[in-house]
Motif scaffolding. Structure first.
Motif, mmCIF file in Angstrom:
data_model
loop_
_atom_site.group_PDB
_atom_site.id
_atom_site.type_symbol
_atom_site.label_atom_id
_atom_site.label_comp_id
_atom_site.label_asym_id
_atom_site.label_seq_id
_atom_site.Cartn_x
_atom_site.Cartn_y
_atom_site.Cartn_z
ATOM 1 N N ALA A 76 0.820 -1.215 0.000
ATOM 2 C CA ALA A 76 0.000 0.000 0.000
ATOM 3 C C ALA A 76 0.852 1.262 0.000
ATOM 4 N N GLU A 77 0.307 2.321 -0.588
ATOM 5 C CA GLU A 77 1.004 3.603 -0.675
ATOM 6 C C GLU A 77 0.683 4.495 0.518
ATOM 7 N N VAL A 78 -0.540 4.382 1.004
ATOM 8 C CA VAL A 78 -0.967 5.207 2.127
ATOM 9 C C VAL A 78 -1.574 4.291 3.190
ATOM 10 N N ILE A 79 -1.031 4.353 4.407
ATOM 11 C CA ILE A 79 -1.556 3.517 5.479
ATOM 12 C C ILE A 79 -1.892 4.378 6.691
ATOM 13 N N VAL A 80 -3.107 4.189 7.202
ATOM 14 C CA VAL A 80 -3.495 4.813 8.463
ATOM 15 C C VAL A 80 -3.501 3.683 9.486
ATOM 16 N N PHE A 109 -12.262 8.054 7.357
ATOM 17 C CA PHE A 109 -11.117 8.864 6.926
ATOM 18 C C PHE A 109 -10.231 8.086 5.940
ATOM 19 N N VAL A 110 -10.004 6.811 6.237
ATOM 20 C CA VAL A 110 -9.187 5.954 5.367
ATOM 21 C C VAL A 110 -9.817 5.853 3.977
ATOM 22 N N MET A 111 -11.149 5.694 3.947
ATOM 23 C CA MET A 111 -11.852 5.589 2.663
ATOM 24 C C MET A 111 -11.688 6.886 1.863
ATOM 25 N N ILE A 112 -11.768 8.036 2.544
ATOM 26 C CA ILE A 112 -11.698 9.320 1.837
ATOM 27 C C ILE A 112 -10.334 9.507 1.184
ATOM 28 N N ILE A 113 -9.258 9.139 1.898
ATOM 29 C CA ILE A 113 -7.928 9.361 1.307
ATOM 30 C C ILE A 113 -7.424 8.148 0.545
ATOM 31 N N ASN A 114 -8.312 7.166 0.274
ATOM 32 C CA ASN A 114 -7.945 5.980 -0.514
ATOM 33 C C ASN A 114 -6.782 5.209 0.081
ATOM 34 N N GLY A 115 -6.781 5.048 1.387
ATOM 35 C CA GLY A 115 -5.675 4.355 2.030
ATOM 36 C C GLY A 115 -6.063 2.970 2.503
ATOM 37 N N LYS A 116 -5.158 2.369 3.283
ATOM 38 C CA LYS A 116 -5.413 1.066 3.901
ATOM 39 C C LYS A 116 -5.298 1.232 5.406
ATOM 40 N N VAL A 143 5.782 -2.689 6.633
ATOM 41 C CA VAL A 143 5.174 -1.956 5.514
ATOM 42 C C VAL A 143 6.133 -0.865 5.045
ATOM 43 N N ASN A 144 5.970 -0.433 3.783
ATOM 44 C CA ASN A 144 6.788 0.689 3.301
ATOM 45 C C ASN A 144 5.980 1.660 2.447
ATOM 46 N N PRO A 145 4.975 2.301 3.053
ATOM 47 C CA PRO A 145 4.133 3.219 2.282
ATOM 48 C C PRO A 145 4.822 4.561 2.044
ATOM 49 N N ARG A 146 4.236 5.371 1.160
ATOM 50 C CA ARG A 146 4.701 6.744 0.956
ATOM 51 C C ARG A 146 4.333 7.580 2.174
ATOM 52 N N LEU A 147 3.162 7.266 2.728
ATOM 53 C CA LEU A 147 2.666 8.036 3.865
ATOM 54 C C LEU A 147 2.107 7.094 4.921
ATOM 55 N N TYR A 148 2.574 7.267 6.152
ATOM 56 C CA TYR A 148 2.109 6.436 7.260
ATOM 57 C C TYR A 148 1.534 7.355 8.328
ATOM 58 N N THR A 204 7.171 9.113 4.682
ATOM 59 C CA THR A 204 6.731 10.214 5.531
ATOM 60 C C THR A 204 5.850 9.652 6.646
ATOM 61 N N ILE A 205 6.154 10.044 7.891
ATOM 62 C CA ILE A 205 5.358 9.567 9.019
ATOM 63 C C ILE A 205 4.621 10.746 9.647
ATOM 64 N N VAL A 206 3.309 10.564 9.820
ATOM 65 C CA VAL A 206 2.495 11.557 10.520
ATOM 66 C C VAL A 206 1.988 10.895 11.789
ATOM 67 N N ALA A 207 2.133 11.572 12.929
ATOM 68 C CA ALA A 207 1.627 11.012 14.178
ATOM 69 C C ALA A 207 0.549 11.912 14.742
#
Lengths: 340, 244
Positions: free
Chosen positions: A221-225, A243-250, A276-281, A301-304
């Motif tokens: 996956a590219e985007v993981i929440v 929120f996950v559905m809106i940003i098309n993540g997993k 995992v190795n997404p673009r955005l976590y 990129t990691i967002v906390a």
């Protein structure tokens, strides 16, 4: 050969965008593309065209596009074109491109548009760059600078049009300047119904993803929440799913949440689960024990999001959002929905 | 006889490209399902070292292997030029075929273009991101493919080109015996002259795209946000969008 191509390139003028339209729906990435296309067209002092191919194309969309900066709209509307089919659309698109002769042709980097763009590039034998993350223009040479995710800058110096597919922004929130009743040109093109490609290939069924798919294929996956103990209530967990559905993540989780049974084991991230190795976590309410962070080391990129500014996850994050998880997620949903 | 063509890529220091293993497996499965002496033919374009990847393919069930290599004219070809070289070779060396299968993308550059571009140059239809071949006969096939928002079933006439993702058939592990046989197998090698290819369209100078530079990523950001939820979210989105 190259000299000939250079002189040829002056007959190609303008920026053109392909707006993906499938089963009566326009792709939400189109506004992004128009915004970027408009700024390139203004820098080059040329017109911006948009191509839409499909069935029952909504009239309000076309005026909307003109209002936000599109000069010419080329439309091919026929009930035979209800389903997106790249082999069929490519013939129509090619004909339109031969009329418009754009120097730049932009597609969005989606599973439908990338193969379509590839067909066009092959038919015209011109350069195409996939999955660009941003674009700029060299005014002097009129060359498009194409920046890719693997950090290359690519040019198409002697061939026109310059074709790119552009990655959508994850937080799709660009505000486009709008001018009511702006004047634009609309050109409608008929299709050739006798084209034998209609007998060769056909989409016969489509199954849309269900909610559960946010739990699938995390490792690519590219985007993981990801959720941890800090989520506290099931209600907030449901908000995170939205929120996950809106940003098309997993959706992933730390061990604590998997133990509660809210998320399947296949989505457990860390020492006893998957890496995992997404673009955005995006880590929601995860304090960041070593057993968890070992599985996310290669994320770009990691967002906390956490109430505790001193926890380990907030220290290693590129973006640390300190506050109540429920309130912040609610706000994300509100702001992202407003735009779409 | 039915010919099944597989295009694979050799990646330096790794070997065969990940998705190409699935393409190969799909082709070998087709051969094994039909008892009508089908043949699996693999192609690769790359440096001489790509030969090892072709031997891997033979050990996993391919019957014939072609290496398209030319240090002078092929080197530096971009995706469109590579597609042109492969399409020219398939036309010349295979002639009639039932199906062509490629991996959906490569792991090193991942442009996802080569499959559809080859199909276009050979003037046949194609289906991208296929995860399963549902049915196939002499005239047509039905496949299921993965798109951004779901699964799509497509019916196409033959010949057709498919690009496959990691689908239902797991790539096989070669036996010791087949590995030994693959070592001795005959790899056919062709260069630009053999293929009678237009060299002004390929290589470092003929390719439409040129890589001009590599840029370095901006220094790793460390940003903290606090305050009201509304302020946190809007300022985060603004800074995040500006950071890439």
């Amino acid at each position: 050969m190259n000299n000939m191509s250079i002189s040829l390139s002056y007959t190609y003028k303008g920026v053109c965008i392909y707006a993906e339209y499938n089963r009566g729906c326009i792709s939400t990435t189109t506004y992004d593309l128009i915004h970027i296309g408009r700024s390139l067209a203004t820098k080059l002092n040329v017109t911006l065209s948009v191509i839409i191919i499909g069935s029952n194309i909504n009239k309000t969309i076309t005026q909307d596009y003109i209002n936000i900066g599109v000069d010419n709209l080329y439309i091919c509307d026929n009930t035979l074109l209800y389903e997106f089919q790249d082999n069929i659309y490519s013939d129509i698109l090619l004909r339109m491109i031969q009329i418009i002769c754009p120097e730049i042709l932009i597609f969005s980097a989606t599973s439908r548009s990338i193969p379509l763009a590839s067909i066009i590039a092959a038919k015209l034998y011109t350069g195409m760059t996939s999955n660009c993350i941003s674009l700029d223009i060299d005014i002097k040479t009129r060359n498009l600078q194409q920046f890719t995710e693997d950090m290359k800058t690519i040019l198409t110096p002697y061939h026109r049009p310059q074709i790119v597919t552009l990655r959508a922004k994850i937080f799709n929130k660009i505000r486009v300047k709008c001018k009511a009743n702006r004047i634009g040109k609309i050109v409608k093109l008929p299709i050739d119904v006798n084209n034998n490609i209609f007998n060769k290939i056909k989409a016969i069924n489509f199954t849309k993803y269900k909610v559960d798919n946010i739990f699938k294929d995390l490792s690519t996956a590219e985007v993981i929440v990801s959720v941890g103990r800090g989520v506290r209530t099931y209600k907030i967990f449901q908000l995170i799913k939205e929120f996950v559905m809106i940003i098309n993540g997993k959706l992933g989780a730390s061990k604590g949440i998997v133990d509660l049974g809210w998320v399947p084991y296949s989505c457990q991230i860390g020492e006893t689960g998957i890496s995992v190795n997404p673009r955005l976590y995006i880590a929601c309410g995860i304090s960041g024990h070593k057993q968890h962070t070992i599985g996310i080391n290669s994320s770009s990129t990691i967002v906390a999001i956490n109430i505790d500014p001193n926890c380990y996850m907030m220290q290693i994050a590129n973006f640390a959002l300190q506050g109540d998880l429920g309130e912040i997620i609610t706000e994300f949903i509100k702001q992202l929905k407003k735009h779409n | 006889m039915n010919k099944i063509v597989i295009c694979i890529k050799h990646i330096h220091n790794i070997g065969i490209n990940y998705f190409d293993l699935y393409a190969l497996e799909e082709g070998v499965q087709l051969k094994e399902q039909n008892q009508d002496n089908s043949k699996v033919i693999v192609f690769t374009m790359g440096p001489r070292g790509s030969e090892s990847t072709l031997r891997t393919a033979i050990s996993k069930g391919a019957d014939e292997a072609y290496l398209l290599t030319d240090d002078k004219f092929f080197k530096g070809s971009d995706t469109i030029a590579t597609s042109y070289i492969l399409a020219t070779a398939i036309k010349l060396l295979v002639g009639q075929y039932k199906i062509i299968i490629c991996g959906k993308k490569t792991y090193d550059s991942g442009t996802e273009q080569v499959g559809p571009a080859i199909a276009t140059m050979l003037n046949i239809p194609h289906v991208s991101y296929v995860r399963e071949i549902k049915s196939i006969n002499q005239r047509r096939l039905t496949v299921e493919r993965v798109v951004d928002d779901g699964y799509e079933t497509i019916r196409s006439s033959l010949p057709v080109l498919l690009t496959v993702t990691n689908g239902v058939h797991k790539p096989r592990i070669a036996s010791i015996k087949s590995k030994l046989l693959a070592r001795k197998a005959n790899i056919k090698i062709f260069n630009a002259y053999d293929l009678d290819i237009n060299t002004s369209k390929i290589g470092l100078y003929g390719s439409p795209t040129q890589v001009v530079s590599l840029y370095t990523k901006k220094k790793k950001l460390k940003k903290k946000f606090s305050g009201s939820a509304r302020y946190i979210v809007s300022s985060f989105i603004k800074q995040f969008n500006n950071s890439i």
